[in-house]
Enzyme design. Structure first.
Site, short mmCIF file in Angstrom:
data_model
loop_
_atom_site.label_atom_id
_atom_site.label_comp_id
_atom_site.label_asym_id
_atom_site.label_seq_id
_atom_site.Cartn_x
_atom_site.Cartn_y
_atom_site.Cartn_z
N ALA A 66 0.69 -1.21 -0.03
CA ALA A 66 0.03 -0.05 0.05
C ALA A 66 0.85 1.19 -0.10
O ALA A 66 2.02 1.35 0.57
CB ALA A 66 -1.08 -0.16 1.54
N GLY A 94 1.12 -5.41 1.31
CA GLY A 94 -0.25 -5.47 0.20
C GLY A 94 0.35 -6.06 -1.33
O GLY A 94 -0.37 -6.72 -1.68
N GLU A 134 0.19 -9.64 -0.42
CA GLU A 134 -1.38 -9.78 -0.38
C GLU A 134 -2.00 -10.11 -1.68
O GLU A 134 -2.78 -11.09 -1.71
CB GLU A 134 -2.02 -8.82 0.75
CG GLU A 134 -1.56 -8.95 1.89
CD GLU A 134 -2.36 -7.78 3.09
OE1 GLU A 134 -2.21 -6.66 2.57
OE2 GLU A 134 -3.03 -8.10 3.77
N GLU A 177 3.82 -5.09 7.16
CA GLU A 177 3.10 -3.82 7.79
C GLU A 177 3.27 -3.61 9.22
O GLU A 177 3.38 -2.48 9.70
CB GLU A 177 1.62 -4.28 7.74
CG GLU A 177 1.12 -4.33 6.11
CD GLU A 177 1.32 -5.66 5.41
OE1 GLU A 177 2.27 -6.30 5.75
OE2 GLU A 177 0.69 -5.91 4.43
C1 LIG Z 1 -3.35 2.10 6.35
C2 LIG Z 1 -4.26 1.61 5.85
C3 LIG Z 1 -3.88 0.46 5.04
C4 LIG Z 1 -5.09 -0.42 4.65
C5 LIG Z 1 -4.76 -1.43 3.51
C6 LIG Z 1 -3.77 -2.49 3.86
C7 LIG Z 1 -2.78 -2.88 2.73
C8 LIG Z 1 -1.56 -3.56 3.26
O1 LIG Z 1 -1.58 -4.52 4.16
C9 LIG Z 1 -0.64 -2.74 4.03
C10 LIG Z 1 0.46 -2.08 3.50
O2 LIG Z 1 0.94 -2.79 2.38
S1 LIG Z 1 1.77 -1.22 4.37
C11 LIG Z 1 3.09 -1.21 3.32
C12 LIG Z 1 3.95 -2.57 3.34
N1 LIG Z 1 5.16 -2.15 2.71
C13 LIG Z 1 6.30 -2.24 3.19
O3 LIG Z 1 6.51 -1.98 4.25
C14 LIG Z 1 7.68 -1.73 2.41
C15 LIG Z 1 8.13 -0.59 2.53
N2 LIG Z 1 9.22 -0.10 1.61
C16 LIG Z 1 10.61 -0.92 1.77
O4 LIG Z 1 10.88 -1.50 2.52
C17 LIG Z 1 11.59 -0.27 0.72
O5 LIG Z 1 11.17 1.18 0.30
C18 LIG Z 1 11.61 -1.21 -0.34
C19 LIG Z 1 12.47 -2.62 -0.13
C20 LIG Z 1 10.62 -1.34 -1.28
C21 LIG Z 1 12.78 -0.25 -1.45
O6 LIG Z 1 13.91 -0.16 -0.79
P1 LIG Z 1 15.12 0.61 -1.55
O7 LIG Z 1 15.35 -0.10 -2.93
O8 LIG Z 1 16.15 0.92 -0.83
O9 LIG Z 1 14.48 1.92 -1.92
P2 LIG Z 1 13.87 3.15 -0.86
O10 LIG Z 1 14.85 4.45 -0.79
O11 LIG Z 1 13.54 2.28 0.49
O12 LIG Z 1 12.40 3.69 -1.57
C22 LIG Z 1 12.51 4.18 -2.93
C23 LIG Z 1 11.26 5.26 -2.90
O13 LIG Z 1 9.95 4.39 -2.66
C24 LIG Z 1 9.36 4.83 -1.49
N3 LIG Z 1 8.49 3.80 -1.18
C25 LIG Z 1 8.84 2.74 -0.75
N4 LIG Z 1 7.83 1.92 -0.42
C26 LIG Z 1 6.69 2.69 -0.60
C27 LIG Z 1 5.44 2.34 -0.30
N5 LIG Z 1 4.93 1.35 0.04
N6 LIG Z 1 4.76 3.43 -0.42
C28 LIG Z 1 4.76 4.42 -0.81
N7 LIG Z 1 6.32 4.95 -0.99
C29 LIG Z 1 7.21 3.94 -1.01
C30 LIG Z 1 10.28 5.49 -0.75
O14 LIG Z 1 9.83 6.48 0.24
C31 LIG Z 1 11.27 6.14 -1.64
O15 LIG Z 1 10.99 7.38 -1.88
P3 LIG Z 1 11.81 8.56 -2.24
O16 LIG Z 1 10.98 9.47 -2.57
O17 LIG Z 1 12.55 8.12 -3.57
O18 LIG Z 1 12.60 8.77 -0.99
#
Ligand SMILES: CCCCCCC[C@H](O)CC(=O)SCCNC(=O)CCNC(=O)[C@H](O)C(C)(C)COP(=O)([O-])OP(=O)([O-])OC[C@H]1O[C@@H](n2cnc3c(N)ncnc32)[C@H](O)[C@@H]1OP(=O)([O-])[O-]
Length: 734
Positions: free
Chosen positions: A61, A105, A108, A128
């Site tokens: 998400a 997500g 998921e 998450e």
């Molecule tokens: C609240 C209600 C929710 C209801 C629905 C539920 C759905 C679900 O269960 C919830 C989720 O999925 S929760 C989500 C669960 N997901 C996670 O926990 C994954 C979180 N992300 C990560 O762990 C790491 O970013 C990666 C491994 C994806 C990439 O690592 P890397 O290669 O070292 O690169 P990097 O430097 O880290 O990122 C590059 C750029 O991407 C950006 N960005 C990244 N993810 C983003 C996101 N989801 N979104 C937006 N942006 C996101 C990041 O900020 C950066 O932006 P910048 O402007 O360039 O600075």
């Protein structure tokens, strides 16, 4: 932000497009839903592959939209589960082609598909919980059905990420490829066209449960409470998985959503989620460093480091050698003493063997021959081959200067010279070299091969290329580099000073070490100040106090026992050291330990009697101190020093300080970091408390409220993200 469709024979390929990581915003999800519907009704399409653009399936998400969480989260979770459910119910096989990441997500969505094909380097996880929420689009209900209760419990409650080979072993994916994943998924799809899908629909699959389920859930909650210090989302994950076990799928989905909603309805849980999401973005923000001259992360190019050298094979040096070797960098490890060199070689080999074993247990094919080669040597001249040298000898300015003088003449003219000092003046060290622009501080944290933080200390002359090279190296090492200015003790240790002093003053005033530690550990810190001091070794600070004449032979005659230059001073740690109580390494310190080097801290009646006698000897009246007061007395001076650091422009912004504390000092992520915590408590409250503390203790200068804190309160306490704009950067040390 879209999803598009192409067809390859009878296979439709749906590509998610939302750069940079194909996050699932509401718009992106709606778009996938639309295309998925279309292909369901297209008679030419017999199978569907879902993939992400640019080698990334999806990072889940869109966290950027979480700021206004609440009602919206319900609709996003709804939409996403609609897509998952539509894929799952499809009469045509749906295959997820996973490249790069399938997180949160994103995974998921892949779980809603009937099959999953992943690239060998892909990473998968329901992360998450690390953002203070938990899987809200069926993850808690589908994962246990796919891989079993125990592995699912572990992945969901810890946010653990696994690589594709491990995912295959777990049964999380069906196939791993080293080639083009989308082609492999299309090929896979062609082979499953027409095969029955019922058993592939996780919603219909029963969960295999062990008989002692309740005990497993209860034990898991106890373990998580200890591990994550009261973070609420981890506990809620267990409840959602319990629902998966106890309820039919559809009711489980409703329960999952209800539990997710409970996070937004509880102030504490909401604050924890905000703190974790702030910490996530803060870590990304600090990589975008800039200097007052205008140089920045975009304009400066890093130099690649093929060969690095480490001087000194004490605890820190060994850890640094290990993390360089693990990053496949060739290492030259230099000592001046044959015995030390041999001890260092043995210790490094042992750590690397342990690391290999751990990697193998995690199913990763990292073998010892994929580490960078290490040359252990007594020959300083071998440093002439290094692109970058890290000096890691003990904290002595004269010794460091001597070494840097030698380095300046031995090393290649373009080699970078780094010091692992934890607080000495970088400019003074650089001054003895003919290349101060290539000199920089690289302050690693112990154990250096584990701790994620690297304080990158910019000297007055350090060039943008030098900063960029070291920041890039920190990424290669899997660390987070934070650029800070050059001042005594830099950022992290400097802020620790007032905190530790205050904790010791609390002992003088009537508390006991275990009492103070308990409060800070319940707050969430990995260790209270006294357990931490015992671990580090009380002799470290003692030597530095002797060096600076605060105690020992250099102390001026006539100095008062509890005062130095008019300021309050506590000789308690000095007395402990004089009695040979250095902490864990001597089996005695603020606590007692079962053995020399033991880790199990037990309150020591000797310390209690000693404190009692000390107070009596100095006629100190024991003051009752509540748990809340202990917390405020310790944390507010630390936070105040953080504001001083910002005001003096030693750190670029509050995010930098918080990243340092979250990754180097065991600050609980669900509290965001000290500066975020201050913003949550409210700046007026922190200021008022400090004013009272200082008024009653004018002999403790660190309690004097920082000018920046006062300025921010005067301006109506703007939100943390606006604090940077209040900093002038006229005299920046950055
Ligand atoms: C609240 C209600 C929710 C209801 C629905 C539920 C759905 C679900 O269960 C919830 C989720 O999925 S929760 C989500 C669960 N997901 C996670 O926990 C994954 C979180 N992300 C990560 O762990 C790491 O970013 C990666 C491994 C994806 C990439 O690592 P890397 O290669 O070292 O690169 P990097 O430097 O880290 O990122 C590059 C750029 O991407 C950006 N960005 C990244 N993810 C983003 C996101 N989801 N979104 C937006 N942006 C996101 C990041 O900020 C950066 O932006 P910048 O402007 O360039 O600075």
């Amino acid at each position: 932000m879209s999803a598009s469709k192409e067809t390859e024979g009878a296979v439709a390929v749906i590509t998610i497009r939302n750069p940079p990581v194909n996050a699932l915003s509401q718009q992106a999800v709606e778009s996938i839903l639309k295309v998925l519907k279309e292909v369901q009704f297209d008679p030419a399409v017999k199978a569907i592959v879902i993939c992400g653009e640019n080698g990334k399936f999806s990072a889940g998400a869109d966290i950027r939209t979480f700021e206004n969480i609440g009602q919206k989260s319900d609709s996003l979770s709804h939409f996403l589960e609609d897509v998952n459910s539509m894929a799952e119910k499809s009469e045509k096989p749906v295959i997820a082609a996973i490249e790069g990441v399938a997180l949160g997500g994103g995974l998921e969505l892949a779980l809603g598909c009937h099959y999953r094909v992943a690239h060998v380097k892909a990473r998968l996880g329901l992360t998450e919980v690390l953002l203070g929420i938990f899987p809200g689009a069926g993850g808690t209900q589908r994962l246990p059905r796919l891989i079993g209760l125990l592995p699912a419990l572990e992945m969901i409650t810890t946010g653990k990420i696994v690589f594709a080979p491990v995912a295959l072993k777990l049964g999380l994916i069906d196939s791993v490829t080293e080639d083009n994943t989308i082609k492999a998924a299309i090929h896979f799809a062609q082979n499953v066209i027409g095969k029955p899908l019922e058993s592939r629909r996780l919603c219909t699959k029963p969960i295999q449960c062990p008989p002692n389920m309740e005990t497993i859930f209860n034990d898991s909650k106890i373990k998580l409470k200890k591990l994550f210090h009261g973070a609420i989302s981890h506990q809620l994950c267990v409840e959602a998985i319990r629902a998966a076990v106890q309820l039919p799928f559809a009711e489980g989905i409703l329960k999952e959503r209800e539990l997710l909603f409970s996070i937004f309805n509880s102030e504490q849980a909401r604050d924890q989620a905000k703190a974790r999401q702030y910490a996530f973005f803060a870590e990304r923000r600090v990589t975008k460093w800039t200097t007052p001259s205008g140089a920045n992360w975009k304009s400066a190019s890093p130099h690649p480091i093929g060969v690095a050298a480490v001087i000194g094979l004490g605890t820190m040096g060994r850890g640094i050698v290990v993390c360089l070797a693990k990053a496949q960098i060739q290492v030259i490890a230099v000592e001046q003493d044959g015995k030390q060199l041999e001890m260092g070689r043995k210790a490094v080999t042992k750590i690397l063997e342990r690391e290999t074993l751990t990697m193998q247990q995690r199913g990763l094919a990292l073998m010892s021959d994929s580490f960078g080669s290490i040359t252990f040597t007594l020959d300083f001249n071998s440093l002439k081959n290094a692109d970058l040298v890290i000096e890691a000898v003990y904290e002595n300015m004269a010794l460091k200067k001597e070494i840097f003088k030698q380095l300046s003449s031995i090393c290649m003219p373009e080699a970078f010279l780094c010091t692992n000092t934890s607080g000495l003046n970088i400019d003074e060290i650089a001054s003895v070299t003919g290349r101060p622009h290539l000199v920089i501080g690289t302050h690693f944290f112990s154990p250096a091969h584990i701790m994620k933080l690297l304080e990158v200390v910019r000297g007055y002359h350090s060039s943008p290329t030098t900063i960029s090279t070291v920041i890039n190296l920190s990424k290669v090492l899997g660390k987070i580099g934070v650029v800070v200015g050059n001042c005594p003790s830099f950022v992290g240790n400097r802020m620790m000073g007032p905190y530790l002093h205050q904790a010791i003053f609390l002992l003088e005033d009537g508390c006991y070490p275990e009492e103070v530690d308990k409060v800070l550990e319940e707050f969430g810190l990995a260790m209270g100040p006294f357990r931490m001091s015992d671990l580090v070794g009380l002799d470290v600070g003692w030597r530095s106090r002797m060096e600076s004449g605060l105690t020992g032979p250099k102390l001026l005659p006539g100095a008062l026992v509890r005062q130095r230059e008019g300021k309050r001073y506590s000789p308690l740690p000095d007395i402990l050291c004089e009695k040979g109580r250095f902490g864990q390494k001597t089996g005695r310190g603020w606590y007692q330990y079962e053995t020399v080097g033991g880790r199990n801290a037990v309150p020591d009646p000797w310390v209690q009697n000693f404190l009692h006698d000390y107070r009596k000897a100095h006629t100190i009246k024991q003051k009752p101190t509540s748990q809340n007061e202990i917390l405020e007395w310790c944390l507010y001076p630390l936070i105040n020093e953080g504001f001083n650091v910002l005001e003096e422009e030693i750190a670029s912004g509050p995010e930098d300080i918080d990243v340092i504390y979250n990754n180097g000092y065991g600050w609980p992520r669900h509290m965001g970091g000290p500066m975020f915590y201050a913003s949550m408590v409210g700046l007026p409250k922190v200021l008022t408390k400090l004013e009272v503390f200082y008024e009653n203790n004018p002999d403790i200068p660190s309690l004097k409220p920082s000018g920046l804190l006062k300025k921010l309160v005067k301006q109506g306490s703007p939100p943390l993200k606006e604090w940077r704009s209040q900093l002038g950067y006229q005299n920046s040390k950055l």
